[in-house]
Structure formats: C-alpha cells, structure tokens
Design an enzyme around this catalytic site. Structure first.
Site, PDB file in Angstrom:
ATOM      1  N   ASN A  61       0.876  -1.174   0.000  1.00 15.78           N
ATOM      2  CA  ASN A  61       0.000   0.000   0.000  1.00 15.78           C
ATOM      3  C   ASN A  61       0.917   1.230   0.000  1.00 15.78           C
ATOM      4  O   ASN A  61       1.466   1.603   1.028  1.00 15.78           O
ATOM      5  CB  ASN A  61      -0.888  -0.043   1.253  1.00 15.78           C
ATOM      6  CG  ASN A  61      -1.847   1.132   1.328  1.00 15.78           C
ATOM      7  OD1 ASN A  61      -1.821   2.018   0.467  1.00 15.78           O
ATOM      8  ND2 ASN A  61      -2.674   1.148   2.350  1.00 15.78           N
ATOM      9  N   CYS A 117     -10.198   9.886  18.231  1.00 12.13           N
ATOM     10  CA  CYS A 117     -11.468   9.656  18.937  1.00 12.13           C
ATOM     11  C   CYS A 117     -11.256   9.305  20.414  1.00 12.13           C
ATOM     12  O   CYS A 117     -12.096   9.616  21.251  1.00 12.13           O
ATOM     13  CB  CYS A 117     -12.238   8.564  18.215  1.00 12.13           C
ATOM     14  SG  CYS A 117     -13.931   8.444  18.729  1.00 12.13           S
ATOM     15  N   HIS A 167     -17.882   1.885   8.398  1.00  8.79           N
ATOM     16  CA  HIS A 167     -16.418   1.857   8.551  1.00  8.79           C
ATOM     17  C   HIS A 167     -16.031   3.176   9.211  1.00  8.79           C
ATOM     18  O   HIS A 167     -16.025   4.231   8.568  1.00  8.79           O
ATOM     19  CB  HIS A 167     -15.742   1.692   7.177  1.00  8.79           C
ATOM     20  CG  HIS A 167     -14.247   1.686   7.263  1.00  8.79           C
ATOM     21  ND1 HIS A 167     -13.483   0.597   6.930  1.00  8.79           N
ATOM     22  CD2 HIS A 167     -13.367   2.629   7.668  1.00  8.79           C
ATOM     23  CE1 HIS A 167     -12.209   0.864   7.139  1.00  8.79           C
ATOM     24  NE2 HIS A 167     -12.115   2.110   7.577  1.00  8.79           N
ATOM     25  N   GLU A 174      -8.332  -5.359   5.069  1.00  4.02           N
ATOM     26  CA  GLU A 174      -8.194  -5.000   3.658  1.00  4.02           C
ATOM     27  C   GLU A 174      -7.047  -5.750   2.984  1.00  4.02           C
ATOM     28  O   GLU A 174      -7.146  -6.159   1.836  1.00  4.02           O
ATOM     29  CB  GLU A 174      -7.998  -3.485   3.531  1.00  4.02           C
ATOM     30  CG  GLU A 174      -9.279  -2.742   3.876  1.00  4.02           C
ATOM     31  CD  GLU A 174      -9.081  -1.266   4.112  1.00  4.02           C
ATOM     32  OE1 GLU A 174      -9.318  -0.487   3.202  1.00  4.02           O
ATOM     33  OE2 GLU A 174      -8.694  -0.891   5.238  1.00  4.02           O
ATOM     34  N   ARG A 214      -2.651  -2.047  -3.355  1.00  6.34           N
ATOM     35  CA  ARG A 214      -3.851  -1.260  -3.091  1.00  6.34           C
ATOM     36  C   ARG A 214      -3.785  -0.025  -4.001  1.00  6.34           C
ATOM     37  O   ARG A 214      -2.792   0.710  -3.988  1.00  6.34           O
ATOM     38  CB  ARG A 214      -3.876  -0.831  -1.634  1.00  6.34           C
ATOM     39  CG  ARG A 214      -5.080  -0.012  -1.327  1.00  6.34           C
ATOM     40  CD  ARG A 214      -5.099   0.438   0.097  1.00  6.34           C
ATOM     41  NE  ARG A 214      -6.393   1.052   0.364  1.00  6.34           N
ATOM     42  CZ  ARG A 214      -6.734   1.554   1.520  1.00  6.34           C
ATOM     43  NH1 ARG A 214      -5.900   1.507   2.519  1.00  6.34           N
ATOM     44  NH2 ARG A 214      -7.904   2.095   1.693  1.00  6.34           N
ATOM     45  N   LYS A 259       3.116   0.683   3.226  1.00  9.34           N
ATOM     46  CA  LYS A 259       2.772  -0.390   4.171  1.00  9.34           C
ATOM     47  C   LYS A 259       2.920  -1.705   3.433  1.00  9.34           C
ATOM     48  O   LYS A 259       2.600  -1.774   2.237  1.00  9.34           O
ATOM     49  CB  LYS A 259       1.312  -0.256   4.617  1.00  9.34           C
ATOM     50  CG  LYS A 259       1.075   0.828   5.613  1.00  9.34           C
ATOM     51  CD  LYS A 259      -0.342   0.693   6.185  1.00  9.34           C
ATOM     52  CE  LYS A 259      -0.806   2.023   6.724  1.00  9.34           C
ATOM     53  NZ  LYS A 259      -2.200   2.286   6.593  1.00  9.34           N
ATOM     54  N   GLY A 281     -13.231   5.164  11.175  1.00  8.78           N
ATOM     55  CA  GLY A 281     -11.833   5.256  11.592  1.00  8.78           C
ATOM     56  C   GLY A 281     -11.417   6.699  11.485  1.00  8.78           C
ATOM     57  O   GLY A 281     -12.248   7.605  11.618  1.00  8.78           O
ATOM     58  N   ARG A 289     -11.508  15.578   8.375  1.00 10.44           N
ATOM     59  CA  ARG A 289     -12.314  15.988   7.207  1.00 10.44           C
ATOM     60  C   ARG A 289     -13.711  16.411   7.654  1.00 10.44           C
ATOM     61  O   ARG A 289     -14.297  15.794   8.540  1.00 10.44           O
ATOM     62  CB  ARG A 289     -12.452  14.844   6.204  1.00 10.44           C
ATOM     63  CG  ARG A 289     -11.167  14.430   5.567  1.00 10.44           C
ATOM     64  CD  ARG A 289     -11.409  13.378   4.480  1.00 10.44           C
ATOM     65  NE  ARG A 289     -10.173  12.704   4.167  1.00 10.44           N
ATOM     66  CZ  ARG A 289     -10.029  11.380   4.153  1.00 10.44           C
ATOM     67  NH1 ARG A 289     -11.054  10.595   4.417  1.00 10.44           N
ATOM     68  NH2 ARG A 289      -8.871  10.850   3.860  1.00 10.44           N
ATOM     69  N   HIS A 339     -12.976   3.079   0.447  1.00  6.00           N
ATOM     70  CA  HIS A 339     -13.012   2.003   1.461  1.00  6.00           C
ATOM     71  C   HIS A 339     -13.718   0.755   0.905  1.00  6.00           C
ATOM     72  O   HIS A 339     -14.234  -0.061   1.677  1.00  6.00           O
ATOM     73  CB  HIS A 339     -13.798   2.420   2.721  1.00  6.00           C
ATOM     74  CG  HIS A 339     -13.109   3.429   3.593  1.00  6.00           C
ATOM     75  ND1 HIS A 339     -13.811   4.375   4.288  1.00  6.00           N
ATOM     76  CD2 HIS A 339     -11.814   3.611   3.919  1.00  6.00           C
ATOM     77  CE1 HIS A 339     -12.977   5.123   4.986  1.00  6.00           C
ATOM     78  NE2 HIS A 339     -11.747   4.678   4.778  1.00  6.00           N
ATOM     79  N   GLY A 369     -11.100   1.519  13.192  1.00  5.40           N
ATOM     80  CA  GLY A 369     -10.565   1.759  14.534  1.00  5.40           C
ATOM     81  C   GLY A 369     -11.629   2.164  15.546  1.00  5.40           C
ATOM     82  O   GLY A 369     -11.663   1.663  16.666  1.00  5.40           O
ATOM     83  N   ILE A 370     -12.534   3.066  15.160  1.00  5.07           N
ATOM     84  CA  ILE A 370     -13.591   3.512  16.077  1.00  5.07           C
ATOM     85  C   ILE A 370     -14.695   2.456  16.154  1.00  5.07           C
ATOM     86  O   ILE A 370     -15.136   2.078  17.242  1.00  5.07           O
ATOM     87  CB  ILE A 370     -14.172   4.879  15.624  1.00  5.07           C
ATOM     88  CG1 ILE A 370     -13.074   5.955  15.608  1.00  5.07           C
ATOM     89  CG2 ILE A 370     -15.330   5.302  16.511  1.00  5.07           C
ATOM     90  CD1 ILE A 370     -13.499   7.284  14.998  1.00  5.07           C
ATOM     91  N   GLY A 371     -15.134   1.972  15.011  1.00  2.00           N
ATOM     92  CA  GLY A 371     -16.229   0.997  14.964  1.00  2.00           C
ATOM     93  C   GLY A 371     -15.907  -0.280  15.721  1.00  2.00           C
ATOM     94  O   GLY A 371     -16.778  -0.873  16.362  1.00  2.00           O
TER      95      GLY A 371
HETATM   96  P1  AMP Z   1      -8.319   3.720  11.817  1.00  4.91           P
HETATM   97  O1  AMP Z   1      -8.191   4.896  10.889  1.00  4.91           O
HETATM   98  O2  AMP Z   1      -9.305   2.690  11.327  1.00  4.91           O
HETATM   99  O3  AMP Z   1      -6.999   3.128  12.211  1.00  4.91           O
HETATM  100  O4  AMP Z   1      -8.959   4.292  13.185  1.00  4.91           O
HETATM  101  C1  AMP Z   1      -8.319   5.273  13.927  1.00  4.91           C
HETATM  102  C2  AMP Z   1      -9.324   5.850  14.908  1.00  4.91           C
HETATM  103  O5  AMP Z   1      -9.781   4.817  15.792  1.00  4.91           O
HETATM  104  C3  AMP Z   1      -8.739   6.946  15.792  1.00  4.91           C
HETATM  105  O6  AMP Z   1      -9.633   8.040  15.857  1.00  4.91           O
HETATM  106  C4  AMP Z   1      -8.668   6.282  17.153  1.00  4.91           C
HETATM  107  O7  AMP Z   1      -8.825   7.206  18.188  1.00  4.91           O
HETATM  108  C5  AMP Z   1      -9.864   5.351  17.083  1.00  4.91           C
HETATM  109  N1  AMP Z   1      -9.802   4.349  18.142  1.00  4.91           N
HETATM  110  C6  AMP Z   1      -8.932   3.323  18.285  1.00  4.91           C
HETATM  111  N2  AMP Z   1      -9.170   2.650  19.459  1.00  4.91           N
HETATM  112  C7  AMP Z   1     -10.196   3.282  20.066  1.00  4.91           C
HETATM  113  C8  AMP Z   1     -10.937   3.090  21.290  1.00  4.91           C
HETATM  114  N3  AMP Z   1     -10.634   2.110  22.129  1.00  4.91           N
HETATM  115  N4  AMP Z   1     -11.946   3.943  21.574  1.00  4.91           N
HETATM  116  C9  AMP Z   1     -12.264   4.952  20.737  1.00  4.91           C
HETATM  117  N5  AMP Z   1     -11.632   5.174  19.564  1.00  4.91           N
HETATM  118  C10 AMP Z   1     -10.616   4.360  19.227  1.00  4.91           C
END
Ligand code: AMP
Length: 395
Positions: A7, A282, A206, A383, A91, A14, A208, A239, A180, A329-331
C-alpha cells in the site's frame, strides 16, 4: 503460496507478506517519511520481532528495496528468497469507471491508473510508482491492482450522479465514486455469511480516521457516503464531511483563500480536529468529553448524529435492514460510539446487547440482543487479506 501486499502512499509504504493458504501474516511493516528522513517499523509475528529503525529513504524505490531485504534477512528471513513470493497485490486508490474488480496489471491498466491521477492526485501517482518499482525490481512477478472504488461501481446511476449540469459528469467525470470499497466488501461478505439470506440488506459503518457508511443489497453496494473524493459524507478525524457547497465559496471569499488552501482546510483542519480543537483522535475526544470539555462533547454529539442520519437514510433507501456492521478503529473499539448510535435506532428494530457491547472481545462479535430484529455485528476489517485473496484468485 506467498503474496506480498503493498500500500504505497505519498510518503509511506505499508506491506504484509501473507501465506495465502493458511491466511497467516508472516511479516508486516510500515516505511514512513519517505523523501524526508525515513523510518521503517517492522514486525515478524512468528519470530516475535518488532523493530523501529531510522534509515534514509529518499524515494519509494529505496523503501521497497529495504522491505524486500528485511523480509528475506530478518532472523534468517520469513522467506528464503524473493522467488518464494508468488505475486504482488497493490492497493490502488482510484479505479474510476474503468474497474469494477481487481485486475492483473499490464501496460493498459497502468496507463489507466496513471490517467486517473487527475481524480486522486495524492494517491494514484504513489500507487503507480509502487507498481513500476516492483516491475523493475521483480520483473518476473505478476502485479495485481485492487481498487478502493471497485466495490462501489455497482451503485445505480440515480445513486452516484450529482445533480450538476450533465456535462460535468460527461466531460469531467464528476460523480460519486466512493472509497473504502475493499473494507465494505469484506465486512458485508462476512455479515452475509452469518445472515445466510437471499436479498440481504446490510449497512456497513467503517469508522476510523477516515469514515464511510455503505448500504449493501444482496452483496452489491447501492450507496456510500464518500463521494467524488473521500471528503463527502461523515464527519471524520480531520475531514468536514457533508456541508453546504455554498459555504465553501463563502469562506473562500471572506478569508481570501485559494482552492488549495480551502482544500487543506476541509481535509486536514476540520472534522473532530476542527470542532474539538485539540486532536483528531477519537480516544482523546472521548477522554476530554468525560472530563466535561464542551467542545469535545459537541464534536462527539455531531459525530454520532451524522452516523445515525446515514443509517436512517440507508435503511430507507434499502427498504429495511437485516444487519448493521461496525468496523474500523472507532467501529471496532469504541463501545460508547456503538451504544450511542444504536440507542435511538430501536424504532427500526435495533436492540443492542449493552453488556456484550461493552465487553472487550476480539474477532467477529454479534452485539444485538436476541429479540433485536436487526443484527448488529462488530467485524474487524482486513483489507490486506482481501488484496491477497484477489491477487491469488487472479494469478
Ligand atoms: P483507523 O483509521 O481505522 O486506524 O482508526 C483510527 C481511529 O480509531 C482513531 O480516531 C482512534 O482514536 C480510534 N480508536 C482506536 N481505538 C479506540 C478506542 N478504544 N476507543 C475509541 N476510539 C478508538
């Protein structure tokens, strides 16, 4: 059978080496700050190696050479020689209207990815570079391109068209593409297997640093929240997501901003960061909100409200919903976000098992209660695995 998954970003690379039969990740890593000072962080699961080293990486070529060297040489290597790599999966950000599936890269494909750089100026040139360097360093290997947009090519015209003068679509190709796609495809496929139902209706969230929601009918994307670029849709880390387009013109006018400056404002300085002010993360947002920070509370409430609006809209456009899936990450990690989103969706048959939702459990978890009419799943996205599987399928 081993697949190298790459990627390539504008200043990062990556990689994962995946044994496609066992689907085991043999090695993975990340080269950062390419063209600046350079750094590689790499992991070899089986050998319990995790290192972070500073090394000069003037271009992507040195980064890919370093990755190839690392996967062969760390602790005798996870592979003995490059010969063991059967193919390389890349990717690729934008496949435009040319690609509705992954493809083996030939000169024509490469030319089309290059041409689409106009639509994805930050990503496609880096993706092209990654493919070209692999062709140079490993001329006998097959390269496969897996597009972020391909899954959404099934959207009907009334879903992807913007109500602009039609020549903006015909001549400039301005329309919704969505992103995504690899993640939405992977997660909705898993939910489909669980549902085991004809004409299933699934909403994939999704969430993140970049976030998008997709409605999937019978395995096909029919609408998605990101648009012509990844800027449309939900409020994200940095964003802004959906805003009135006229407000863009107004701000540019009042603040004397060029289109580049406004682009940076909307992509890098908005979202959680813009409203909360301290961070785009988050976790930081939730922590500050719990301490009573008003701006954090506002940003969090906005985040939840927008997710909920999309779920409601997509349930209406699907004519019902069988499952809602959380990933990213958030979900995957924020039980608070999932609970707040689902809480007010009980009118449409969503009932979360609060206890199960708050427990930390790895892997795929069904979070809905037994009486819920709509299943709620947490499904960790993967992914790279989709890229490796598609590469294997095509070679
Ligand atoms: P990603 O782009 O999919 O890697 O997601 C990154 C986001 O996931 C960031 O905003 C992180 O703060 C959030 N994140 C990861 N772990 C947690 C958690 N335990 N609680 C809340 N947000 C999280």
């Amino acid at each position: 059978m081993k697949i190298l998954v790459l990627n390539s970003g504008s200043s990062s690379l990556k990689y994962k080496v995946i044994d496609i039969i066992s689907e085991y990740v043999l090695a993975e890593g990340l080269c950062e700050r390419i063209g600046l000072d350079g750094r590689i962080i790499y992991k070899v699961e089986s050998k319990n190696i995790k290192e972070n080293i500073e090394v000069e990486l003037p271009t992507h070529k040195e980064a890919i050479e370093l990755v190839l060297e690392k996967i062969q040489n760390i602790d005798n290597g996870v592979i003995k020689s490059i010969e063991e790599i059967n193919a390389i999966g890349h990717r690729v950000a934008h496949g435009g209207e040319y690609f509705d599936d992954s493809v083996v890269v030939n000169d024509d494909v490469l030319q089309k990815i290059r041409e689409l750089s106009e639509l994805a100026p930050l990503h496609n040139p880096a993706n092209v570079l990654g493919i070209e360097i692999c062709k140079e360093l490993m001329p006998d290997k097959t390269n496969v391109a897996v597009f972020d947009t391909a899954f959404h090519q099934s959207m009907p015209d009334y879903s992807y068209m913007y109500a602009l003068p039609i020549e903006d679509y015909e001549e400039l190709k301005v329309r919704k593409y969505g992103f995504h796609g690899t993640s939405h495809k992977y997660v909705s496929n898993i939910a489909n297997e669980y549902l085991n139902k004809e004409n299933s209706k699934i909403i994939v969230c999704h969430l993140g640093n970049g976030s998008s929601i997709t409605s999937v009918k019978n395995g096909q994307s029919i609408d998605t929240s990101m648009g012509f670029t990844p800027l449309q849709g939900l409020m994200m880390g940095t964003r802004c997501g959906d805003i009135d387009p006229a407000s863009v013109l107004y701000i540019m006018d009042k603040r004397n901003l060029t289109s580049n400056e406004m682009n940076t404002r909307m992509n890098k300085e908005s979202g959680i960061l813009g409203v909360f002010g301290d961070s785009s993360d988050c976790r930081d947002l939730q922590e500050e909100m719990n301490k009573g920070n008003k701006r954090a509370r506002l940003a969090f409430d906005m985040l939840i409200f927008k997710i909920k609006k999309y779920i409601g809209a997509y349930a209406a456009s699907l004519g019902g919903v069988d499952a809602i899936c959380f990933t990213g990450g958030i979900g995957e990690n924020s039980s608070v976000v999932r609970e707040r989103v689902c809480k007010d969706l009980e009118f449409m048959g969503v009932k979360l098992n609060i206890q199960k939702n708050s427990e930390r459990q790895d892997g795929i978890v069904e979070l809905s209660s037994e009486e819920s009419k709509v299943k709620v799943f947490k499904i960790p996205t993967n992914e790279e695995l989709v890229i490796a599987r598609d590469t294997y399928r095509l070679v």
